[in-house]
Each structure stands twice: as structure tokens, then as C-alpha cells.
Design a protein around this motif. Structure first.
Motif, short mmCIF file in Angstrom:
data_model
loop_
_atom_site.label_atom_id
_atom_site.label_comp_id
_atom_site.label_asym_id
_atom_site.label_seq_id
_atom_site.Cartn_x
_atom_site.Cartn_y
_atom_site.Cartn_z
N ARG A 220 6.50 15.22 -11.70
CA ARG A 220 5.79 14.06 -12.23
C ARG A 220 5.30 13.17 -11.08
NH1 ARG A 220 10.26 14.28 -16.01
NH2 ARG A 220 9.58 14.34 -18.20
N ARG A 221 4.23 12.41 -11.36
CA ARG A 221 3.78 11.45 -10.36
C ARG A 221 4.83 10.35 -10.22
NH1 ARG A 221 -1.77 7.84 -10.29
NH2 ARG A 221 -0.46 6.25 -11.23
N MET A 222 5.15 10.01 -8.99
CA MET A 222 6.16 8.98 -8.76
C MET A 222 5.61 7.59 -9.08
SD MET A 222 8.07 10.17 -5.25
CE MET A 222 9.33 11.45 -5.29
N ASP A 223 6.53 6.65 -9.27
CA ASP A 223 6.18 5.26 -9.50
C ASP A 223 6.22 4.48 -8.19
OD1 ASP A 223 6.02 5.53 -12.35
OD2 ASP A 223 8.21 5.51 -12.42
N HIS A 224 5.39 3.45 -8.10
CA HIS A 224 5.44 2.58 -6.92
C HIS A 224 6.72 1.77 -6.96
CE1 HIS A 224 4.01 -1.23 -4.75
NE2 HIS A 224 4.30 -0.34 -3.85
N LEU A 225 7.56 1.95 -5.97
CA LEU A 225 8.83 1.23 -5.89
C LEU A 225 8.63 -0.12 -5.21
CD1 LEU A 225 11.94 1.23 -6.22
CD2 LEU A 225 12.06 2.32 -3.96
N LEU A 226 8.15 -0.10 -3.98
CA LEU A 226 7.88 -1.36 -3.28
C LEU A 226 6.97 -1.08 -2.10
CD1 LEU A 226 9.68 -1.71 -0.37
CD2 LEU A 226 11.52 -1.70 -2.02
N SER A 227 6.39 -2.14 -1.59
CA SER A 227 5.57 -2.08 -0.38
C SER A 227 6.13 -3.08 0.62
CB SER A 227 4.10 -2.42 -0.67
OG SER A 227 3.48 -1.41 -1.42
N VAL A 228 6.23 -2.65 1.87
CA VAL A 228 6.55 -3.55 2.98
C VAL A 228 5.26 -3.73 3.75
CG1 VAL A 228 7.92 -3.91 5.05
CG2 VAL A 228 8.91 -2.70 3.08
N ASP A 229 4.74 -4.94 3.77
CA ASP A 229 3.42 -5.19 4.32
C ASP A 229 3.50 -6.01 5.59
OD1 ASP A 229 0.58 -5.52 4.53
OD2 ASP A 229 0.46 -5.33 2.36
N SER A 230 2.53 -5.79 6.46
CA SER A 230 2.48 -6.58 7.69
C SER A 230 2.17 -8.04 7.41
CB SER A 230 1.40 -6.01 8.63
OG SER A 230 1.67 -4.69 9.00
#
Length: 297
Positions: A220-230
Motif C-alpha cells: 500500500r502507499r504509505m502515509d505522510h508521517l512528518l516532515s523535518v524542514d530547514s
């Protein structure tokens, strides 16, 4: 102090009702410099770690870029990047029996994306053997890949897809997007759709075609968990994603002294690529929560 994104300057669903069914909730984490404790949610702060568990390290071969370990350095100790507690961000898909999420990464370039390679850990915060960790600092680690300690200010926001907008829908809406921007000055892509910055859930803030990973176990396509952004915002998005509490009384955020603006825009002092982010994904259908990441987009 709380952090609050300004209200959307336009009614997105009234202007573009086609995107209403695609809305998603996200949690902007709003990292700001501080002194979080090991038992608190943080970005770049201290963490707790099981007493008997060895501190994880990376033994990968690293490309010889400007962000490579010294030759012959051996295994690289990982650095703590994110620690999130369920009490602060219950929206996270915690596995049964877990209420702490930790993201650690190797602070050197890896072939995939030429960026740090993250590892994800889920813990039961009530474990008696969780103790404040004292991890070794990797030799030669560049400060761009080692976040400064930040406290977090979770805020719930609504997002709409930008790069993730289905192609047929984008084609149908493109002319309206352009008309609204011409008439109001507000861009759907930069101001109305996806939040910049470090966040949980919602849509990744892609800067190019989306690259969603699929679960290696169930496909299955994974879900967006989190983003660490600059960065919390950029030269386009600041008008709607700069927190109200950080908005100068006069002038714009770009007129602030550099260090003052940096403490708002880039509190953790990370620099991933060209002010890019690292997106983490997980499969919520599999109990062991397989994960993947995408960098530089």
C-alpha cells in the motif's frame, strides 16, 4: 507562547470546491530555540533511551561530498532530531503500547537524496528503563545536519493538495488559480494549500513531482508521517505561514535583523539542500510501522 498561523486570506473551498474532499489536517510544530528536557517533545533536544539498548549508529558507505565523515571514522553515532509525545501530538499513528516517537538520523550525506538517513523508533514512555541519553557526537558532523535544541508549539491547520492535486483536477482548476492570484495576489500553491515547515501529517511540501513510497510488506502507499524542514517559511509563503505571534509590529519579517529573523524562520539552524526538507512516511496498516523517507523535495 503558542504559535498561530494567520487565517487563510481567502475561502479556499468556496473558490475551489473541488478540493474540499481532499483537505487534510496537519500539525505544524513551530520549533523555536529553547531548552527542552529529555522527557519533552522537541526538535534537536535531549531524549530518553532504554538503559540496556546500545545507542544506534550508521555503518553505511557515505558519498564523498562536503557532508561526509572523516575517512576511517567507523560507525557514525546517530543524532537525535525529533522526539514527539502522544500527549502533545496525539494525531501521530502510534502503534499499540507506544506513546513516544523518536527520529534519529546519521548526520552525513547518503546516496539517496544526498541527505541524512533517518531511523524511526516508537517507545512506551512509561518504561522504567527509559533514561536521559548521553549520545556521543559524531566526529566531523556539520552543524547544518545537527539541529539546535528547540521547544515545540504544536498547531492544527487544514491543508489542501498542491503538487499532490490529481492531474485532471489541476488542469480543470489552473485557469481559476491564475485568475484568483491575478485578482487578489494570493497564490493557491504558496499561500492557500500546503504549509511549509516542520510538521506532522497533512501533505508533504514537495518542490517537484511527488514521490510517495509504498510499503515493502503490504504494497500500500504509505502515509505522510512528518516532515523535518530547514525553514518555517520562504520568500513566497511567509505571507500566510508566518505565525501571528512572530509578525513584526511594523515592516515585514525580512526587515528584521538577520539573527532575529533566523530565530523564527530557521530556529534549529538546519540546512538540508537548498532550504529543503526531509519527509518521512509510514504504513499504518502494518503493526510494526514500516517507514521510508524522501529527501530534498
Amino acid at each position: 507562547m503558542v504559535r498561530t498561523s494567520p487565517p487563510r486570506p481567502l475561502d479556499v473551498e468556496a473558490l475551489f470546491p473541488e478540493v474540499a474532499a481532499l483537505r487534510r489536517d496537519a500539525v505544524r510544530l513551530h520549533p523555536r530555540r529553547g531548552e527542552p528536557g529529555p522527557g519533552e517533545s522537541s526538535l534537536g533536544g535531549p531524549v530518553r533511551w532504554p538503559r540496556a539498548e546500545p545507542w544506534p549508529s550508521c555503518s553505511d558507505e557515505h558519498p564523498r561530498t562536503g557532508y561526509a565523515p572523516p575517512r576511517g571514522a567507523g560507525p557514525v553515532p546517530l543524532v537525535p532530531v525529533v522526539q514527539l509525545l502522544a500527549v502533545d501530538v496525539p494525531e501521530l499513528p502510534f502503534p499499540d503500547g507506544a506513546d513516544v516517537l523518536q527520529v534519529l538520523w546519521c548526520p552525513f550525506d547518503h546516496e539517496e537524496g544526498y541527505a541524512p538517513r533517518p531511523q524511526v523508533y516508537w517507545w512506551d514512555g512509561s518504561r522504567a528503563d527509559l533514561e536521559p541519553a548521553d549520545p556521543p557526537r559524531p566526529d566531523g558532523a556539520h552543524h547544518d545536519y545537527v539541529p539546535d535544541p528547540c521547544v515545540l508549539h504544536p498547531e492544527r491547520v487544514t491543508e489542501y493538495p498542491s503538487w499532490d492535486l490529481p492531474e485532471h483536477l489541476h488542469d480543470a482548476l489552473e485557469e481559476r488559480f491564475e485568475q484568483v492570484e491575478e485578482e487578489t495576489g494570493w497564490s493557491y500553491e504558496y499561500h492557500l494549500s500546503v504549509a511549509d515547515g516542520t510538521k506532522v501529517g497533512g501533505y508533504p511540501a514537495w518542490s517537484q513531482d511527488p514521490s510517495w513510497p509504498h510499503c515493502p510488506r503490504c504494497a500500500r502507499r504509505m502515509d505522510h508521517l512528518l516532515s523535518v524542514d530547514s525553514a518555517e517559511f520562504d520568500g513566497e509563503s511567509w505571507r500566510t505561514w508566518l505565525a501571528v505571534e512572530d509578525t513584526p509590529a511594523t515592516g515585514t519579517v525580512w526587515e528584521l535583523p538577520y539573527e532575529e529573523r533566523k530565530s523564527i524562520q530557521r530556529a534549529a539552524d538546519l540546512l538540508l539542500g537548498d532550504l529543503a526538507g526531509l519527509h518521512l512516511f509510514t504504513c499504518t496498516h502494518c503493526p510494526d510501522r514500516p517507514y521510508a523517507h524522501r529527501a530534498g523535495a
